[in-house]
Design a protein around this motif. Structure first.
Motif, PDB file in Angstrom:
ATOM      1  N   GLU A 169       0.786  -1.099   0.104  1.00  0.00           N
ATOM      2  CA  GLU A 169       0.148  -0.054  -0.101  1.00  0.00           C
ATOM      3  C   GLU A 169       1.012   0.973   0.009  1.00  0.00           C
ATOM      4  O   GLU A 169       0.718   2.069  -0.681  1.00  0.00           O
ATOM      5  N   ASP A 170       2.140   1.094   0.870  1.00  0.00           N
ATOM      6  CA  ASP A 170       3.059   2.450   0.809  1.00  0.00           C
ATOM      7  C   ASP A 170       3.660   2.367  -0.478  1.00  0.00           C
ATOM      8  O   ASP A 170       3.788   3.590  -0.999  1.00  0.00           O
ATOM      9  N   LEU A 171       4.037   1.509  -1.151  1.00  0.00           N
ATOM     10  CA  LEU A 171       4.610   1.351  -2.458  1.00  0.00           C
ATOM     11  C   LEU A 171       3.659   1.840  -3.466  1.00  0.00           C
ATOM     12  O   LEU A 171       4.234   2.204  -4.553  1.00  0.00           O
ATOM     13  N   SER A 172       2.419   1.888  -3.372  1.00  0.00           N
ATOM     14  CA  SER A 172       1.355   2.208  -4.549  1.00  0.00           C
ATOM     15  C   SER A 172       1.758   3.521  -4.931  1.00  0.00           C
ATOM     16  O   SER A 172       1.415   3.670  -5.999  1.00  0.00           O
ATOM     17  N   ARG A 173       2.331   4.291  -4.103  1.00  0.00           N
ATOM     18  CA  ARG A 173       2.303   5.832  -4.738  1.00  0.00           C
ATOM     19  C   ARG A 173       3.511   5.751  -5.809  1.00  0.00           C
ATOM     20  O   ARG A 173       3.452   6.859  -6.539  1.00  0.00           O
ATOM     21  N   TYR A 174       4.363   4.542  -5.942  1.00  0.00           N
ATOM     22  CA  TYR A 174       5.139   4.468  -7.029  1.00  0.00           C
ATOM     23  C   TYR A 174       4.579   4.079  -8.084  1.00  0.00           C
ATOM     24  O   TYR A 174       5.286   3.692  -9.053  1.00  0.00           O
ATOM     25  N   GLY A 175       3.367   3.503  -7.908  1.00  0.00           N
ATOM     26  CA  GLY A 175       2.766   2.623  -9.179  1.00  0.00           C
ATOM     27  C   GLY A 175       3.054   1.083  -9.051  1.00  0.00           C
ATOM     28  O   GLY A 175       2.528   0.283  -9.684  1.00  0.00           O
ATOM     29  N   LEU A 176       3.843   0.689  -7.881  1.00  0.00           N
ATOM     30  CA  LEU A 176       4.175  -0.721  -7.707  1.00  0.00           C
ATOM     31  C   LEU A 176       2.697  -1.573  -7.155  1.00  0.00           C
ATOM     32  O   LEU A 176       2.150  -1.219  -6.203  1.00  0.00           O
ATOM     33  N   LYS A 177       2.436  -2.586  -7.654  1.00  0.00           N
ATOM     34  CA  LYS A 177       1.397  -3.341  -7.179  1.00  0.00           C
ATOM     35  C   LYS A 177       1.746  -4.664  -6.491  1.00  0.00           C
ATOM     36  O   LYS A 177       3.045  -5.005  -6.577  1.00  0.00           O
ATOM     37  N   MET A 178       0.929  -5.279  -5.780  1.00  0.00           N
ATOM     38  CA  MET A 178       1.030  -6.530  -4.959  1.00  0.00           C
ATOM     39  C   MET A 178       1.638  -7.517  -6.058  1.00  0.00           C
ATOM     40  O   MET A 178       1.053  -7.459  -7.258  1.00  0.00           O
TER      41      MET A 178
END
Lengths: 119, 505
Positions: B306-315
């Motif tokens: 969730e934190d990394l989603s700001r970079y566009g990275l998904k689960m």
């Protein structure tokens, strides 16, 4: 897509059929009998009759299961590489269309493993 | 007059950034030939931040103190016959799997980070990788030193590195390591530092280190603690490198996402061995695999992504399947080990009544329905004297190299999951869509896989019979087979005067 790896990567297919000294690999899985945790791998001559695969090769592993002796082979259902098929028992593996690294699955109607639990 | 002592920030700057330079006699691309072919674009290496700001001199000091403590504990463990305080000698199967399957990965990680410590263009990243290279070597070494005490008293611990290169189930960690080692530096660090160490490391640490504490193995607890502060640094490095790549250039995102998907799945498959160890090999299990998965992956991992989603990275792809499989994989892996226990370098044993009651409680949706019946059947066979190990060799997955035991857990948990593809006129088989995707992206890499079953049939493993293969593995007849009736068991009974059965709480 080409491999993205460090230099020095060579072109090598490790399991080509020529490496098996005249044999080919055949995998056989018995559906609904998970006491055998996975399909079994066998190196077999392509000229081997299908009947020999059943009565000698498969028996060498699967005969430890009490269902094996009860199988009515007339009623067995076969799947070769994802397609259902009817093996000619006297014909060779090759003549039956079984190639290197083919997967044969079989079901034995009426036999559902230990206590009917697909084991 | 200049200050006599530099502050930490200045020292860090001088001892990292100050050690590098722009080369002039040689082109930078020739000096650092490995850091661009993967397609990762770095515009400014100076943006690299090391949150620990650790310099080599401080590093030596910290590590030396930890070593002193560790070796003092190892000495006292040996002098006090610490091995007699184990919960049960059957527990050592877990340690045998650790020294043969995990310790060599530490060494492989050392090699990988040593390479990165030379070949990353940014000096800050290079220094961090050099320290991690030394850490990994130290972990390998302290594990060998600690566990060598058990080697004086028990079988199966005598030649882990020889076995890592040969044994059928050890090809799983070996191929995992070598997949990363043969990649470029950015993929390597994404695999080891992020997918493995950041996302999944607790799933290794908890069962082994807490597991050791729960079972009286103070030696393993001690090297675990000695490694733990290194691990937290490694995890931070893993997160830092991911953020760094994603912040440097938007083109990096799809590459990083694909590596994340791939190495998550590879590391997760490797951990199936740990799942079996955690639920079945430990005499006392601190928590079940499923509980650990829920806490460390579903909750903590979910928050991380969730934190990394700001970079566009998904689960990572197929994470839902991994969560669904959490109810199954430990049972499936232990079943295959128990049925092939005449070819494992550790002793196998069926779960006791107490263990099965615990498994029923921890796995209410699956254990009684799918797995208890096979263990009870084998128990009955052992009682009747009719139990036999399986005679054949299993089909292996081309990518993870685990026997094809995984099932369609989302539709039919008693149906083996078969996947296949063709390449260059040959068929390749897989246990899952995750492994099949990895193959199809780089088939030239995985057609080279050294699959132990196929190698035996090609005649490359000592001979065609099981005893010849086991000798080639350097497994002695005393190393393999059932725990009950083994030399380890007999020795344990001599010491304790009891424990005729496997003891499990």
């Amino acid at each position: 897509m080409a491999v993205i790896a460090k230099d020095g990567y060579i072109d090598l297919v490790r399991d080509r059929v020529e490496n098996f000294h005249g044999n080919q690999l055949v995998y056989v899985g018995w559906d609904d009998h998970l006491l055998f945790s996975a399909a079994q791998a066998f190196p077999l001559p392509p000229e081997m009759p299908f009947q020999t695969l059943v009565s000698e090769v498969m028996a060498s592993v699967f005969n430890d299961h009490p269902d094996f002796q009860k199988i009515d082979w007339e009623r067995a259902e076969w799947v070769l590489d994802g397609e259902s098929f009817s093996p000619a028992m006297e014909a060779s593996l090759k003549e039956n269309g079984i190639g290197h690294k083919s997967l044969i699955r079989f079901k034995t109607p009426g036999l559902k493993g230990i206590n009917g639990l697909r084991l | 007059m200049p200050a006599k002592k530099l502050n930490l920030r200045k020292r860090y700057g001088l001892l990292t950034r100050g050690m590098g330079w722009e080369t002039t006699h040689q082109k930078m691309d020739d000096v650092f030939p490995y850091d661009s072919f993967e397609g990762i674009k770095i515009t400014d290496w100076d943006k690299w931040e090391d949150p620990f700001r650790l310099t080599m001199d401080a590093y030596w000091k910290f590590q030396a103190e930890k070593e002193k403590k560790l070796y003092a504990v190892i000495d006292s463990f040996a002098q006090n016959n610490g091995q007699t305080n184990l919960a049960d000698a059957s527990y050592l199967s877990a340690i045998k799997l650790f020294i043969t399957g995990v310790t060599p990965i530490e060494y492989a990680a050392h090699r990988g980070f040593a390479h990165l410590g030379r070949h990353f263009r940014g000096d800050g990243a290079r220094i961090a990788c050099q320290m991690q290279a030394i850490d990994e070597l130290r972990h390998q070494q302290t594990q060998v030193h600690t566990i060598s005490h058990y080697n004086k008293h028990f079988n199966g611990l005598h030649d882990p590195f020889h076995q890592f290169d040969r044994v059928w189930y050890l090809s799983v960690p070996k191929s995992f390591s070598e997949d990363a080692l043969s990649s470029g530096p950015f993929e390597f660090i994404t695999s080891i530092s992020f997918a493995f160490e950041y996302v999944l490391t607790n799933l290794l640490f908890v069962p082994f280190m807490s597991g050791a504490a729960y079972n009286g193995d103070m030696a393993t607890v001690t090297f675990g603690f000695s490694a733990q502060s290194d691990e937290s640094r490694h995890m931070t490095l893993g997160l830092e490198i991911i953020k760094f790549m994603l912040e440097q250039h938007e083109d990096n995102l799809p590459i990083v996402q694909r590596w994340m998907d791939k190495h998550f799945w590879r590391a997760y498959r490797l951990l199936a061995l740990v799942a079996a160890m955690q639920d079945y090999m430990l005499t006392n299990s601190p928590m079940s695999w499923k509980e650990a998965w829920d806490v460390y992956f579903v909750e903590n991992g979910g928050a991380l992504f969730e934190d990394l989603s700001r970079y566009g990275l998904k689960m990572p792809k197929y994470h839902e399947l991994a969560t669904a499989e959490a109810d199954h994989i430990s049972h499936q892996i232990w079943s295959v080990f128990c049925s092939l226990g005449n070819a494992t370098g550790f002793h196998t044993f069926l779960p006791t009544e107490e263990k099965m009651a615990w498994l029923s409680e921890k796995y209410p949706d699956t254990f009684d329905q799918y797995y208890r019946p096979r263990f009870e059947y084998w128990h009955q066979q052992q009682k009747d004297g009719t139990f036999e190990f399986q005679k054949g060799l299993p089909q292996l997955c081309q990518v993870c190299q685990i026997p094809m035991v995984f099932t369609e857990v989302q539709t039919d948990p008693m149906q083996i999951s078969y996947r296949v593809t063709e390449h260059g006129g040959d068929k390749y088989h897989f246990c899952s869509d995750g492994c099949k995707d990895i193959f199809e992206h780089e088939p030239e890499k995985y057609v080279q896989a050294w699959l132990p079953v196929h190698q035996i049939y090609q005649g490359n493993c000592g001979g065609p019979t099981l005893p010849e293969v086991l000798e080639w593995y350097k497994f002695t007849p005393e190393d393999i087979g059932n725990y009950i009736g083994s030399q380890d068991h007999a020795r344990w009974q001599e010491w304790t005067g009891e424990d005729k059965e496997v003891k499990q709480a």
